[in-house]
Every structure is written in C-alpha cells, then in structure tokens.
Scaffold this motif. Structure first.
Motif, mmCIF file in Angstrom:
data_model
loop_
_atom_site.group_PDB
_atom_site.id
_atom_site.type_symbol
_atom_site.label_atom_id
_atom_site.label_comp_id
_atom_site.label_asym_id
_atom_site.label_seq_id
_atom_site.Cartn_x
_atom_site.Cartn_y
_atom_site.Cartn_z
ATOM 1 N N THR A 148 -7.871 3.248 10.107
ATOM 2 C CA THR A 148 -8.177 3.801 8.787
ATOM 3 C C THR A 148 -8.338 5.318 8.884
ATOM 4 O O THR A 148 -7.925 6.067 7.977
ATOM 5 C CB THR A 148 -9.458 3.166 8.227
ATOM 6 O OG1 THR A 148 -9.323 1.743 8.232
ATOM 7 C CG2 THR A 148 -9.748 3.650 6.817
ATOM 8 N N ALA A 149 -8.878 5.777 9.988
ATOM 9 C CA ALA A 149 -9.111 7.221 10.160
ATOM 10 C C ALA A 149 -7.825 8.019 10.335
ATOM 11 O O ALA A 149 -7.833 9.242 10.211
ATOM 12 C CB ALA A 149 -10.027 7.448 11.350
ATOM 13 N N THR A 150 -6.713 7.345 10.627
ATOM 14 C CA THR A 150 -5.444 8.073 10.829
ATOM 15 C C THR A 150 -4.733 8.382 9.524
ATOM 16 O O THR A 150 -3.650 8.970 9.522
ATOM 17 C CB THR A 150 -4.485 7.260 11.711
ATOM 18 O OG1 THR A 150 -4.100 6.053 11.030
ATOM 19 C CG2 THR A 150 -5.110 6.913 13.042
ATOM 20 N N ALA A 151 -5.313 7.989 8.397
ATOM 21 C CA ALA A 151 -4.642 8.170 7.105
ATOM 22 C C ALA A 151 -4.313 9.638 6.881
ATOM 23 O O ALA A 151 -5.129 10.533 7.119
ATOM 24 C CB ALA A 151 -5.523 7.644 5.977
ATOM 25 N N PRO A 181 1.762 11.729 -3.220
ATOM 26 C CA PRO A 181 0.550 11.246 -3.899
ATOM 27 C C PRO A 181 -0.165 10.138 -3.152
ATOM 28 O O PRO A 181 -1.122 9.572 -3.669
ATOM 29 C CB PRO A 181 1.103 10.724 -5.230
ATOM 30 C CG PRO A 181 2.473 10.241 -4.900
ATOM 31 C CD PRO A 181 2.992 11.185 -3.836
ATOM 32 N N TYR A 182 0.310 9.828 -1.935
ATOM 33 C CA TYR A 182 -0.195 8.636 -1.257
ATOM 34 C C TYR A 182 -1.044 8.979 -0.036
ATOM 35 O O TYR A 182 -0.776 9.946 0.683
ATOM 36 C CB TYR A 182 0.971 7.760 -0.779
ATOM 37 C CG TYR A 182 1.989 7.444 -1.840
ATOM 38 C CD1 TYR A 182 3.221 8.092 -1.840
ATOM 39 C CD2 TYR A 182 1.702 6.513 -2.836
ATOM 40 C CE1 TYR A 182 4.167 7.801 -2.807
ATOM 41 C CE2 TYR A 182 2.639 6.228 -3.816
ATOM 42 C CZ TYR A 182 3.878 6.879 -3.797
ATOM 43 O OH TYR A 182 4.808 6.607 -4.758
ATOM 44 N N ALA A 183 -2.039 8.113 0.205
ATOM 45 C CA ALA A 183 -2.730 8.082 1.494
ATOM 46 C C ALA A 183 -1.971 7.078 2.352
ATOM 47 O O ALA A 183 -1.829 5.920 1.958
ATOM 48 C CB ALA A 183 -4.180 7.665 1.313
ATOM 49 N N ALA A 224 -3.061 -5.105 8.416
ATOM 50 C CA ALA A 224 -2.545 -4.172 7.412
ATOM 51 C C ALA A 224 -3.296 -4.326 6.098
ATOM 52 O O ALA A 224 -3.631 -3.334 5.426
ATOM 53 C CB ALA A 224 -1.049 -4.400 7.215
ATOM 54 N N LEU A 225 -3.577 -5.570 5.720
ATOM 55 C CA LEU A 225 -4.296 -5.810 4.472
ATOM 56 C C LEU A 225 -5.731 -5.294 4.559
ATOM 57 O O LEU A 225 -6.283 -4.753 3.582
ATOM 58 C CB LEU A 225 -4.279 -7.299 4.140
ATOM 59 C CG LEU A 225 -2.890 -7.887 3.829
ATOM 60 C CD1 LEU A 225 -2.986 -9.396 3.613
ATOM 61 C CD2 LEU A 225 -2.280 -7.208 2.606
ATOM 62 N N GLN A 226 -6.349 -5.441 5.750
ATOM 63 C CA GLN A 226 -7.709 -4.939 5.911
ATOM 64 C C GLN A 226 -7.749 -3.412 5.849
ATOM 65 O O GLN A 226 -8.666 -2.824 5.251
ATOM 66 C CB GLN A 226 -8.274 -5.424 7.254
ATOM 67 C CG GLN A 226 -8.520 -6.922 7.316
ATOM 68 C CD GLN A 226 -9.036 -7.345 8.676
ATOM 69 O OE1 GLN A 226 -10.117 -6.901 9.101
ATOM 70 N NE2 GLN A 226 -8.281 -8.213 9.350
ATOM 71 N N VAL A 227 -6.765 -2.750 6.459
ATOM 72 C CA VAL A 227 -6.713 -1.282 6.389
ATOM 73 C C VAL A 227 -6.534 -0.846 4.942
ATOM 74 O O VAL A 227 -7.158 0.126 4.478
ATOM 75 C CB VAL A 227 -5.566 -0.742 7.277
ATOM 76 C CG1 VAL A 227 -5.396 0.764 7.077
ATOM 77 C CG2 VAL A 227 -5.845 -1.048 8.733
ATOM 78 N N ARG A 228 -5.658 -1.546 4.228
ATOM 79 C CA ARG A 228 -5.435 -1.202 2.809
ATOM 80 C C ARG A 228 -6.745 -1.274 2.029
ATOM 81 O O ARG A 228 -7.050 -0.400 1.195
ATOM 82 C CB ARG A 228 -4.394 -2.155 2.209
ATOM 83 C CG ARG A 228 -4.021 -1.824 0.767
ATOM 84 C CD ARG A 228 -3.036 -2.827 0.204
ATOM 85 N NE ARG A 228 -3.639 -4.152 0.071
ATOM 86 C CZ ARG A 228 -3.009 -5.211 -0.432
ATOM 87 N NH1 ARG A 228 -1.743 -5.091 -0.821
ATOM 88 N NH2 ARG A 228 -3.623 -6.376 -0.518
ATOM 89 N N GLU A 229 -7.545 -2.331 2.277
ATOM 90 C CA GLU A 229 -8.830 -2.469 1.577
ATOM 91 C C GLU A 229 -9.768 -1.323 1.926
ATOM 92 O O GLU A 229 -10.498 -0.795 1.073
ATOM 93 C CB GLU A 229 -9.468 -3.806 1.920
ATOM 94 C CG GLU A 229 -8.724 -5.021 1.391
ATOM 95 C CD GLU A 229 -8.568 -4.984 -0.115
ATOM 96 O OE1 GLU A 229 -9.568 -4.671 -0.809
ATOM 97 O OE2 GLU A 229 -7.446 -5.236 -0.601
ATOM 98 N N LEU A 273 -9.057 1.684 2.604
ATOM 99 C CA LEU A 273 -8.643 2.956 2.011
ATOM 100 C C LEU A 273 -9.089 3.097 0.570
ATOM 101 O O LEU A 273 -8.972 4.182 -0.022
ATOM 102 C CB LEU A 273 -7.115 3.108 2.093
ATOM 103 C CG LEU A 273 -6.571 3.295 3.508
ATOM 104 C CD1 LEU A 273 -5.042 3.287 3.494
ATOM 105 C CD2 LEU A 273 -7.071 4.596 4.133
ATOM 106 N N GLY A 274 -9.582 2.034 -0.046
ATOM 107 C CA GLY A 274 -10.179 2.127 -1.371
ATOM 108 C C GLY A 274 -9.155 2.138 -2.488
ATOM 109 O O GLY A 274 -8.033 1.630 -2.358
ATOM 110 N N SER A 275 -9.550 2.789 -3.612
ATOM 111 C CA SER A 275 -8.745 2.726 -4.826
ATOM 112 C C SER A 275 -7.676 3.798 -4.911
ATOM 113 O O SER A 275 -6.836 3.764 -5.815
ATOM 114 C CB SER A 275 -9.655 2.828 -6.057
ATOM 115 O OG SER A 275 -10.360 4.065 -6.027
ATOM 116 N N GLN A 276 -7.677 4.794 -4.032
ATOM 117 C CA GLN A 276 -6.630 5.802 -4.075
ATOM 118 C C GLN A 276 -5.292 5.159 -3.743
ATOM 119 O O GLN A 276 -5.202 4.114 -3.105
ATOM 120 C CB GLN A 276 -6.938 6.927 -3.087
ATOM 121 C CG GLN A 276 -7.006 6.442 -1.642
ATOM 122 C CD GLN A 276 -7.312 7.565 -0.655
ATOM 123 O OE1 GLN A 276 -6.774 8.657 -0.775
ATOM 124 N NE2 GLN A 276 -8.194 7.286 0.306
ATOM 125 N N ALA A 277 -4.181 5.790 -4.207
ATOM 126 C CA ALA A 277 -2.836 5.253 -3.953
ATOM 127 C C ALA A 277 -2.601 5.221 -2.453
ATOM 128 O O ALA A 277 -2.506 6.266 -1.800
ATOM 129 C CB ALA A 277 -1.785 6.116 -4.655
#
Length: 885
Positions: free
Chosen positions: A770-773, A778-780, A799-804, A806-810
C-alpha cells in the motif's frame, strides 16, 4: 563434325597429354543433396574438396548431366537443354593456370588433321576475373589474343565457389562469336546470345571462410595444392562445329526433331511457337531415354517424377502440334539410334526402356484426353469472370479425378495468362491424403451402392489364396471410383479394385484387413482397405501411387508379410483369451465382439461386473500357458451342422453358409468357426499381455491385450520403470506400492503447509505494498511484482485488500506473480477509478500482451497471463502506461 567425334577428339587429346580418361558417372548421383549429376564436377567433389585423395593427378572425362532448373527455357534459347554432356579436364595439384590455358587453346585452335577442333582464333573471346592479372597475361602470351578480346568480369560470373567454406577461385571463360547476325557487338560482357560460352576454366587456388553469400566471403589464403576444374559444353561446341543455330539441331538431337516434324506434318522454322515445341520434344525425349538407361523409371516423386514430367511435356507438345495418337515408339527409337554410338547401353537395354516409355505415354494420353477439355473450360470461365487465377479446387479436381498433374495445369494456365491458386490446391491435397490414410475404413461403405457389385459377383467368388500364399497373380475384373464403374484409375485417385483372386485378407471375423500393395505393368496401388461388400466378393480400396490401372490388366497382390505375421499372432491370441475367459468365468461369459490387428487384440464378452486383479491375472496365465504348451492349430472345412455338433463356437456378428471353416487350438479346448488367418502352433504367438479391462455397456466387458513383440516391449518398459524406481527410492520391489503411497501422503501435507506459508507471507506484505502507491494522472496506482505465489487466487485476494487500503480515491492495483512457472497479473479498480475511465479488463489485456498471452475480465477486477515470466515488469509498466496515455 559429329558430337561423338568431338568428344573422341577431346578425350584423345588429353590422354596424349597425360590425363587418365575417367568414364562418365551415372546420372543418378549418390550425393543425398542431389537428385542427379547436375555438373561435370559432381563426381570429382571429394577430390576437389580434399576429402578423398585423388587417384590420379590429371584426368579427363565426358560426363552425362541432367539439369531441370531451367526447364522453362528449353526450346527458347539455343543452348538450354535438360540433358547435356560436359567435357572436362582436371588437375589435382599438378598443372595450374598456364597448363589449363595452354591445353584449351591448343585443342580449340589446332587443325582437324592434327586432332584439334579447328576454331578460328579470330572468333574466340575470353573473360577473366576482374582481379586476375595472371590469367590475363597468360592469355596474351599463350593465345596472342588482342587485349580488347580479353574482358574482365566480376564475381557473379567469373568466380567459382560452392557457397560454403572451402576451395574457391577465379574463372576464365572462352566464348565463340557467332557473328553480327546473332546480336550486337561488344563481346561476352554484352550478355548476348551472339557470344556462346563453350569452355569454362576454374582455377581453384584459394581457401575461403566466413561465407556470407556465394560472392561474399573472406579469403584465408592459397590452397596448398591448387586444382583445375574445366568444363566444355559438348552440345554447344557441336552446334557451332556443325553450323546449326542451336543444340536441338545437332546430330544427336535433330533426328528426334525431324521425326516430330514428320509425324505432325508441320514445318520446322515456319512458326516460333511450333519451333519451341519441336525443340522441347527433341530435348525431352533424349533426356528421358538417357535417364531410363541409368535405371530411372517414371513415378510420382524424386527422380521418377522428373522423368515423368519430361516425358509428359514431350507428349503434350506433340498434342499441341496436332498429333493425338502415340508417338513414343518412333521418337524413342530415333533417339536410341542417334545416341547408341556414344552410349551403347541405350540399345542393349532397349527392351526395358521402350516398355516403360510406351506404358507412360499410353497412360498420359488417356489423362490428357479427359483433363484437357475440363481445363480448357476452366480457363475460359476464369477469363470470362475477370479473375486471374484458376481456383485451387478446379486444379485439385483435375488431379484427383483425372490424374492431371498440377505442374501441367500450371503450365497451361500460364500459357493462357492465368495463375493457379496453389495454396488452396496444396491444402486440398493434404486433406485428401489424410482422408485416404486415416479414414479409409469410414469410406468403404460410401464408395458404392451394393448393386454396383452385381455384375462382378456374377462372374464368381473372389478366390482367397492368403492362407498359404503371400503373393498371388490375378487380373483386374473391375474398378470403381466414387461408386461408379470405370475402365481405369490414374495416379492420386482412390478407387475400389475387384480382382479374380487375392492373397490380401478382407476384414472379417474381427481381424482387420491386410496391408500390402497391388502391382502390375506400369502401375502400383497402395492398399488402404480390403472388404467384402457382398458375400463372396472382395473389394480392395487403393490409392494409385504409380502409373494407371485398367480393367483387364494383370495384377499381383503382395501382402505385407510382417504385418500379416503379427496379425495372425493377435487373432490366435484372441481365441486363447476367449477360451481362458470361459475357463475362469464359466460358459456364460460369451463372446460379444472382437478386434485383432498386428500386435493388439481386444475381446468383448457378456459379464456384469468388473474383473478383479486376481481374475485378470488368472486369465492371462491360462492364455500364456497355452502359448507355452505349443498347442497345434488346425483348420478344417466341414458342414456347419457337423462343426456345431463338435462344439465349435460361432463368432459374434458372423453369417455362415452351409460349409464353414473350423479352427482348433489344442483340440476342443479352443474350437471356433473362423475365416481368419492363424499361427501354426500356439508358441508362435510369443506372449500375451493383458493391458486393460473395462465396461462397454450395462452387461458387457472388454479385455485388451498386446501380443508378441508388442507385449514384450510393453513389459520391458514396465520392468525398466520398476528398476528405476527401486534404485531411486532405495526400496525393494515388493515394497514399492507402500513406499510410493507414503511419499505421496508426505508430499500432499508439505504442499498444504507451503501454500499456507506463502499465503501468509503475501498477506504480511499488505502494508508495504500500500505504501508504494504513486500518482499516475488522476489515479493512485500500486503496480508491483510479488515474485513467486502459490496461486492466482492468493494474488487476487491481496490485490483486493490493497485496493481497500487505498480508500475512496481513484485507485488502480496491478499485482504480478510467477505461479508455477507462468506469469499472472491481477488488476483491481475501485468505483472512483472506473468513473474516471480505468477498466480492469482492458488493463489486464494490456498486461497480457506484454506477457505473450491473453487476458480480460470485469471492469472492477480482471486477470491476464502469458508464457514469459521474465516479462512481468514490462507487463506492469504496460498497465501504468495505459493509465497515463
């Protein structure tokens, strides 16, 4: 001066100058890379390359050659011929440039009374390699030629090499000037037919390497032993010395041309197209004669195909000159008489040569009659439609149905200004061969309605001699093509052939048909299947591989002996297994079908449950004990009622007449009604190895076995495998099952532990991933390679856990991993990313393209994969690149 006289003078001259006269080698070379001897040097290649020490330092010969790469030019130029004779003198480390030039000039210009060829020096020109000052100076000194008649040319014409590392060197060529009536002035460099090359002197003096092309290479240095290789075209010298315009008008060729003129009633010299045809005939008849004198016979491949093509081009040329009937009897006779002085074999072997020539002509004239009209219509329709190519299906129809050669179709189409869809033709040919070889049995009932066999059956039963003979002479009673009775079948066709007698076994009683061939005068048929379409009549499904077969012709059936031997073993083994089954299971285990072929048998029987391993072993042992006991196999022909009273068992699906054939193995122990072929004693079977037992219906079972050598090979392979396992596992043979079960259980447990460990290891990387975002547009974006992973599902979950996280940002997550050696990329997008245009399916496809594979999925989560795990970084870059585009 006759051609033979020129050759005699040449050889006499060099013999007087210390050369060993070497007889011509055969046109059929033993070089696997060549079909024919295509140049005078071919027989000397081992000596020139140094692979074999030359048995002489100087040699001379008159070598027969065949070259067909310029076949389309035959008749159109004064010098192109398929058969030609190359006079050559050779030096292997003896004389070099000066000697070769001196010999050539002296022989060419010496007076006839002195044994020379009496060329006027003013008519001769010479070319040398552009950098070969030595050769130029020698020509000036020895021949006294004016400088302007010694021309320098480049590597493409005046440098010899094989195109491979090894010997090479410059050439010097001698040309005859035919005069201004034949072209412009300017010497050989003008590349005009006015200047005819008559002699080529090759000076092999260099060793080359790093060969990039025939004319691009590195010269290592000079050869320790320099060689001379020369070639003087006998036909070219002959047409000059005889004062005619081309090689087709020389004494060895012109008689055939004149005979063609006589037979056609047309005049030579009146029409260019006719003149070309006359020359083609003259050349091809002589070439065919010479090929057959060296043992080549017409066929559909290799050397035989080249011969057939030459003969058929000659036949067609006669047709185009208006001659419909056969002409080879006269044309070949004339060619024989013209060539026998130089090559007596054409006369001493005339009976064989003429037999093949006349048979080939007869066959092809029939082919022409049927195919030409159809092809003419096809040409007309193609032109009318505005197309430029004849359909491949049309060309295939001509070949398959009428035996019309594809090369002839191509030629006729070209003459009409059209091409042929060759790719489509080749595809159809491949499909036809596959059907003929692999699906003959499915065709056997489709070829003809049984009513078509009535007339043949009315002539009597087909005699079967195969119980005692593997070859039988007979005659062709009938031929069927696509269910229609025809007079003959040509090369490439699939047909049914009815014979008066046959040694080939027709499929029946569970035994498949024999393999073999049917041969006759000028033809050979490959047997694809043998059946009995109506009782008492045997039909052979064949592919015509050579020549043409016709009704009334003699025919000899030849059984494949090895296949028959193995089939006999399998059929007798089937009887033994049947008897063993009844011994083991009882009389209710009745036969319900069988199949036996070389090396294999299967037997279906009525039984409601699977056989235990112990029962299968018992059946196998009983059958092999019968083999060991060397039981006598006897056959008797007797009334059906008598056979039944003796206890003979009737086979499933068979119909019996009043008289039957009974086969005993060991007396009454195995007694069956059977028309199949069998061994003489049971020991000949060798071995029976039961390899399978299965269900083939609610109340029927099937056993399968390998027989004879096939059984032995199977057991030997199993023995080798067991030996390898005992060595590898360090376990006695009788303990192998337990040891393998133990290892299997341990492996499964270990795999579960490893998978759990890898899943946990991946989950532990969640914070770091998650920290490598990073921000891409417009995307993280998280795009990382995980290394090895246990499964794609683990990668998807992470992948799904990382997506969660990252929150609500794109957000877009792309994780790659190596799963069991194959790359996988999982792409996940959240709602905001999809609203901004990021679709997981499209991004996964981009990643998969970099991996050499495919991918896709939903807009929120998708997967891509491929074959190249090393390309995972590139695949992840493709995802980020697509987002930033």
């Amino acid at each position: 001066m006759k051609t033979a006289e020129i050759a005699r003078r040449y050889l006499d001259y060099f013999e007087k100058n210390g050369h060993t006269i070497v007889p011509s080698a055969s046109l059929v070379t033993d070089d696997p890379a060549l079909l024919f001897t295509v140049a005078g040097m071919v027989p000397f290649i081992p000596y020139l390359s140094g692979d074999v020490p030359a048995p002489y330092t100087r040699a001379a010969d008159n070598q027969k050659c065949i070259r067909t790469n310029d076949i389309e030019e035959v008749g159109k130029t004064p010098r192109h011929g398929t058969f030609f004779q190359m006079l050559g003198n050779w030096s292997f480390g003896d004389y070099f440039k000066e000697g070769a030039i001196r010999f050539a000039w002296e022989l060419l210009t010496s007076a006839e009374e002195d044994g020379g060829l009496a060329f006027d020096p003013k008519d001769l020109w010479v070319t040398v390699y552009e950098d070969d000052d030595e050769a130029r100076e020698l020509w000036l000194k020895i021949a006294g030629l004016p400088e302007e008649r010694i021309q320098r040319l480049g590597k493409d014409t005046n440098y010899w090499s094989t195109g491979l590392p090894g010997p090479a060197g410059p050439c010097s060529e001698i040309f005859f000037d035919r005069g201004p009536a034949y072209g412009i002035d300017g010497g050989p460099a003008t590349d005009d037919d006015r200047y005819v090359e008559i002699w080529n002197l090759v000076f092999m003096q260099y060793e080359i390497t790093n060969v990039r092309s025939k004319y691009d290479f590195d010269i290592v240095g000079e050869l320790p032993a320099k060689n001379i290789d020369t070639g003087m075209g006998l036909e070219r010298v002959a047409f000059i010395k005889q004062g005619v315009d081309n090689m087709y008008e020389t004494d060895q060729v012109r008689p055939v041309l004149d005979k063609a003129v006589e037979l056609s009633g047309r005049r030579y010299g009146a029409n260019h197209e006719d003149d070309v045809r006359f020359r083609v005939i003259a050349d091809h008849v002589r070439s065919s004669l010479m090929l057959m004198s060296d043992g080549v016979t017409p066929s559909n491949d290799g050397r035989g195909y080249i011969l057939r093509r030459l003969m058929r081009r000659a036949i067609r040329s006669m047709r185009l000159l208006g001659v419909e009937g056969p002409t080879f009897a006269e044309l070949f006779t004339v060619s024989r008489d013209a060539m026998k002085e130089a090559y007596p074999v054409v006369e001493t072997d005339w009976a064989r040569i003429s037999q093949y020539a006349l048979a080939e002509e007869e066959t092809f004239l029939r082919t022409l009659a049927a195919g030409s009209a159809i092809l003419d219509d096809s040409v007309a329709l193609t032109k009318k439609s505005g197309a430029t190519a004849i359909a491949g299906s049309e060309a295939f129809l001509l070949h398959d149905t009428y035996g019309f050669p594809i090369d002839l179709t191509l030629e006729i189409a070209e003459e009409a200004g059209l091409s042929v869809d060759r790719a489509a033709f080749d595809t159809l040919m491949q499909e036809q061969r596959a059907r003929a070889k692999a699906d003959a049995r499915s065709r056997k009932r489709q070829l003809a309605d049984t009513s078509v066999y009535r007339d043949f059956r009315a002539k009597g039963e087909t005699g079967f001699t195969g119980y005692t003979d593997l070859e039988t002479e007979s005659s062709v009673l009938g031929i069927l093509v696509d269910g229609v009775s025809v007079d003959r079948a040509a090369v490439g066709q699939i047909a049914e052939v009815i014979l008066a007698e046959t040694a080939l076994y027709a499929e029946s009683g569970g035994q498949v048909a024999d393999k073999g061939v049917i041969v006759g005068p000028g033809y050979e048929l490959e047997v694809l299947d043998v059946q009995k379409p109506v009782p008492g009549l045997v039909s052979h499904t064949v592919e015509v591989t050579t020549g043409e077969v016709g009704v009334g012709q003699p025919a000899t059936t030849v059984v494949d002996a090895a296949n028959r031997r193995a089939a006999r073993q399998a059929h007798s083994a089937t009887h033994l297994v049947h008897a063993a089954l009844r011994d083991t299971l009882g009389k209710t285990a009745t036969q319900a079908g069988s199949l036996n072929r070389a090396g294999y048998m299967r037997f279906d029987f009525s039984w409601a449950q699977a056989l235990s391993d112990a029962t299968k072993s018992e059946i196998e042992e009983i059958a092999n004990n019968a083999v060991r006991d060397n039981l006598e196999v006897t056959t008797r022909v007797l009334p059906l009622d008598e056979a039944k009273s003796l206890g003979a068992m009737a086979l499933f699906g068979e119909k019996y007449g009043d008289t039957v054939r009974m086969v005993d193995i060991g007396g009454p122990w195995s007694r069956e009604l059977c028309a199949g072929t069998h061994v003489s004693t049971s020991a000949e079977i060798g071995l029976i190895n039961l390899v399978g037992e299965s269900s083939v219906g609610a109340s029927n079972r099937r056993v399968e076995a390998l027989v004879g050598l096939d059984a032995f090979r199977s057991l030997a392979a199993e023995r080798a495998l067991v030996s390898q396992l005992t060595t590898t596992l360090k376990t006695p043979r009788d303990q192998l099952p337990a040891r393998i079960a133990e290892l299997t259980a341990s492996l499964k447990a270990a795999e579960k532990k490893i998978a759990a460990f890898e899943s946990k290891a991946l989950a532990d990387r969640l914070p770091a991933l998650t920290a490598t975002a990073s921000t891409v547009g417009p995307y993280a974006v998280v795009a990382e390679s995980l290394g090895a992973a246990a499964s794609a599902d683990d990668v998807r979950s992470l992948a799904l856990q990382v997506r969660e996280r990252l929150g609500s940002q794109a957000s877009v997550v792309a994780l790659g991993a190596d799963v069991a050696g194959r790359p996988v990329v999982i792409v996940a997008t959240n709602d905001a990313a999809r609203a901004a245009g990021a679709k997981a399916g499209a991004l996964a496809k981009a990643a998969a393209a970099a991996l050499g594979g495919g991918g896709g999925g939903r807009d929120d989560v998708a997967q891509g994969g491929g074959t190249d795990a090393a390309a995972l970084p590139a695949a992840l870059s493709a995802v980020t690149g697509a987002l930033g585009a």
